[in-house]
Design an enzyme around this catalytic site. Structure first.
Site, PDB file in Angstrom:
ATOM      1  N   TYR A   1      -1.905  -0.493  11.155  1.00  0.00           N
ATOM      2  CA  TYR A   1      -1.983  -1.240   9.806  1.00  0.00           C
ATOM      3  C   TYR A   1      -0.794  -1.004   8.411  1.00  0.00           C
ATOM      4  O   TYR A   1      -0.651  -1.509   8.429  1.00  0.00           O
ATOM      5  CB  TYR A   1      -3.356  -0.862   8.805  1.00  0.00           C
TER       6      TYR A   1
ATOM      7  N   LYS B   1       1.952  -3.534   7.406  1.00  0.00           N
ATOM      8  CA  LYS B   1       2.556  -3.395   5.919  1.00  0.00           C
ATOM      9  C   LYS B   1       3.922  -3.530   5.405  1.00  0.00           C
ATOM     10  O   LYS B   1       4.432  -4.035   4.688  1.00  0.00           O
ATOM     11  CB  LYS B   1       1.421  -2.328   4.961  1.00  0.00           C
TER      12      LYS B   1
ATOM     13  N   THR C   1       0.990  -1.235   0.212  1.00  0.00           N
ATOM     14  CA  THR C   1      -0.110  -0.109   0.493  1.00  0.00           C
ATOM     15  C   THR C   1       0.781   1.112   0.259  1.00  0.00           C
ATOM     16  O   THR C   1       1.582   1.364   0.354  1.00  0.00           O
ATOM     17  CB  THR C   1      -0.635  -0.114   0.897  1.00  0.00           C
ATOM     18  N   ASP C   2       0.263   2.434  -0.561  1.00  0.00           N
ATOM     19  CA  ASP C   2       1.233   3.546  -0.568  1.00  0.00           C
ATOM     20  C   ASP C   2       1.307   4.082   1.231  1.00  0.00           C
ATOM     21  O   ASP C   2       1.748   4.942   1.159  1.00  0.00           O
ATOM     22  CB  ASP C   2       0.519   4.765  -1.553  1.00  0.00           C
ATOM     23  N   GLU C   3       0.282   3.282   1.604  1.00  0.00           N
ATOM     24  CA  GLU C   3       0.701   4.246   3.217  1.00  0.00           C
ATOM     25  C   GLU C   3       1.750   3.895   3.955  1.00  0.00           C
ATOM     26  O   GLU C   3       1.719   4.449   4.699  1.00  0.00           O
ATOM     27  CB  GLU C   3      -0.922   3.307   4.363  1.00  0.00           C
TER      28      GLU C   3
END
Ligand code: NAD
Ligand code: DAU
Length: 371
Positions: A162, A166, A137-139
């Site tokens: 979260y 990741k 994810t870009d997060e």
């Protein structure tokens, strides 16, 4: 170009995983088999794959209800299907849930990825004609200010349990490339939307709440920005990375479509007024008093703790190296998405009520020997 034969897809009963399975069978020249490994958490729903099961079940599509944290059944699956590639979607995926209960995120997202990597390494030994692709994810890159973009070389700076889980899994996947020579690729994608999206995430929550006359809760000032990508475009990008991506590399994927949350929710309300006018909504009698248009349901609520302000992905690398680009623009993708939720009230009802679990046992229990 790499065309895998026996693809282990983890989390294939979730939102992106199920869209990916539809995509690979319907929109590509893939000739191999898909083995969907999913433990069916609240977010996993085999109803998403009824059509695939009907067309390819037990010939080119197989479902295995297995937890990726369970070593032995996973190792068995590698042998049973002679797996030559893994596309790893399975994860706890909702930021809010990670804030209120991080343990499951550490277990599935970090430990689960480690156990899957080990199963692949042991089964494949030193083979190079195989691939472990990790959906990230870009997060992992943290939060942007008003300007700038996330690049593949942007340092990780995760801010929620979260995104930290990741980021941790990304590091593990990369470490298997450098340490053991495991052929891996990673993609870091922005916010997806489209069919089969669980109605806890912003877009499906707003569509389904508005149709039911429930409040549309916007966190904080509603000016946080996300970069939205139609899920089918994400699926095409994943396939491009699997087939042509350089091993050991990361690819950013984004929609080049930055919107504030208020813009997104307002656009949903406008589309609903047109496609499902409030005056004709059968549930209107139960709406709170004073609601004259869907927008009147918007309610500003307390902000998400540690709420990332802005995400924006630079995807020049995948565009230049793999000739992928987003094809569905946001207004069109959003219209298709709203239409899908209007057309599928049964799906929404099952998912929300847990009714689909009953459906699952009736339809799959006896035939597949599951509880
Ligand atoms: P989702 O929550 O809809 O689906 C996750 C699936 O994984 C479910 O079917 C669930 O049953 C399964 N699963 C969870 N834990 C498992 C376990 N221990 N063993 C086996 N199966 C398990 O998630 P999604 O939105 O489809 O996201 C899929 C992947 O893409 C995730 O890794 C997520 O981090 C990543 N991602 C999502 C987005 C997005 O916008 N949704 C964007 C970028 C990356
Ligand atoms: O960027 C990719 C990520 O996008 C994925 O890795 C995650 O799995 C996926 O869930 C998504 O994370 P977000 O936190 O960005 O998505 P969510 O739909 O939960 O929230 C989008 C924005 O909307 C965010 O700024 C928070 C806000 N929001 C969300 C909900 C659920 C609200 O204002 N109200 C809400 O009720």
């Amino acid at each position: 170009m790499f065309w895998p034969k026996n693809v282990l897809v983890t989390g294939g009963a979730g939102f992106i995983g199920s869209n990916f399975i539809h995509h690979i069978f319907k929109n590509s020249s893939f000739q191999g088999r898909i083995i969907n490994v999913d433990v069916l958490t609240y977010a996993g729903n085999l109803e998403n794959l009824v059509e695939i099961d009907r067309s390819y079940g037990n010939s080119r599509y197989f479902f295995e209800k297995v937890d990726i944290c369970d070593t032995e059944p996973l190792q068995e699956i590698f042998k049973k299907y002679n797996v030559d590639s893994v596309i790893h979607f399975a994860a706890e995926s909702h930021v809010d849930r990670s804030i209120y209960g991080p343990a499951e995120f550490i277990r599935s997202n970090i430990q689960g990825t480690f156990i899957l990597l080990e199963a692949a390494r042991k089964y494949w030994q030193n083979r190079k004609d195989v691939l472990f692709h990790y959906i990230s994810t870009d997060e992992v890159y943290g939060s942007l200010g008003e300007t700038g973009y996330f690049y593949e070389h942007t340092p990780f700076d995760p801010r929620s349990p979260y995104s930290a889980s990741k980021a941790s899994a990304c590091h593990l996947v990369k470490s298997y490339f450098f340490t053991y020579g495991l052929p891996v690729t990673i993609s870091n994608c922005s916010n997806n939307y489209g069919p089969y999206h669980f109605p806890e995430k912003l877009i499906p929550l707003m569509v389904t709440n508005a149709m039911d006359g429930k409040p549309l809760p916007i966190y904080g000032d509603g000016k946080n920005i996300r970069d939205w990508l139609y899920v089918v475009d994400h699926c095409a990008a994943i396939l491009a990375v699997v087939k042509k991506g350089k091993r050991g590399e990361d690819y950013n994927i984004g929609g080049e479509s930055e919107k504030t949350n208020v813009e997104v929710v307002t656009a949903i309300c406008d589309i609903l007024e047109e496609m499902y006018p409030l005056k004709d909504n059968p549930k209107r009698v139960n709406f709170p008093a004073g609601i004259k248009e869907y927008k009147d349901l918007i309610t500003y609520v307390k902000d998400r703790p540690g709420h990332d302000r802005r995400y924006a992905v630079n995807c020049d690398k995948i565009k230049e190296e793999l000739q992928w680009r987003p094809e569905t623009d946001f207004p069109e993708g959003l219209r298709q998405t709203v239409q899908w939720y209007i057309d599928n009230p049964g799906w929404v009802e099952h998912v929300r009520s847990g009714e689909y679990k009953k459906w699952l046992n009736q339809n799959y229990g006896p035939r597949r020997g599951q509880p």
